[in-house]
Design a protein around this motif. Structure first.
Motif: not given
Length: 147
Positions: A46-63, A72-82
């Motif tokens: 399977c392939t998927a698509v989704f939007n995700i976001n976080a505000p500045e300082e969600y933890v101290k110093g985070a942009p 991709l589900s076929a690439d389990k345990d492999s990171a894909h750049s968003c």
């Protein structure tokens, strides 16, 4: 001798009982995600698509960040750049499709990595949700820093 062995065994048993539940993790922040869609191909996964976001300082110093992910589900345990829509130059987001606890669920891990001075930070979490869901919230349960 028997009394001292019994004392050691009792102490060890007490320390095992006192171990915290490692499955229960502190939630540092929550990242909302929406627009989740998946398309499956048999065979092939399977392939998927989704939007995700976080505000500045969600933890101290985070942009802040806004990203569109395509794991991709076929690439389990492999990171894909968003695809980052907004993020600092030293920040990126990755997603990993993992093996869920049942076939009607999706399990994702998401990582936000950024540099602050000489330190690299990695905030991450995992979530499992029904495959029919169009939105989810990802609990951020890990924050690491490497000099």
């Amino acid at each position: 001798m028997f009394a001292s062995v019994l004392a050691v065994v009792s102490t060890l048993a007490a320390s095992v009982v006192g171990v915290p539940n490692l499955a229960a993790r502190e939630v540092l922040a929550t990242w909302p995600a929406d627009g989740f869609k998946q398309e499956c191909f048999h065979p092939g996964g399977c392939t998927a698509v989704f939007n995700i976001n976080a505000p500045e300082e969600y933890v101290k110093g985070a942009p802040a960040f806004k990203a569109v992910c395509h794991p991709l589900s076929a690439d389990k345990d492999s990171a894909h750049s968003c695809e980052t829509i907004t993020a600092s130059d030293s920040s990126y987001v990755e997603s990993v499709w993992e093996v869920p606890s049942s076939d009607d669920l999706v399990k994702l891990s998401i990582f936000h990595v950024w540099n602050q001075g000489e330190t690299r930070y990695n905030a991450s979490g995992s979530v499992e949700f029904p495959a029919s869901a169009t939105s989810f919230e990802l609990p951020v349960t890990s924050l690491t820093a490497v000099l």
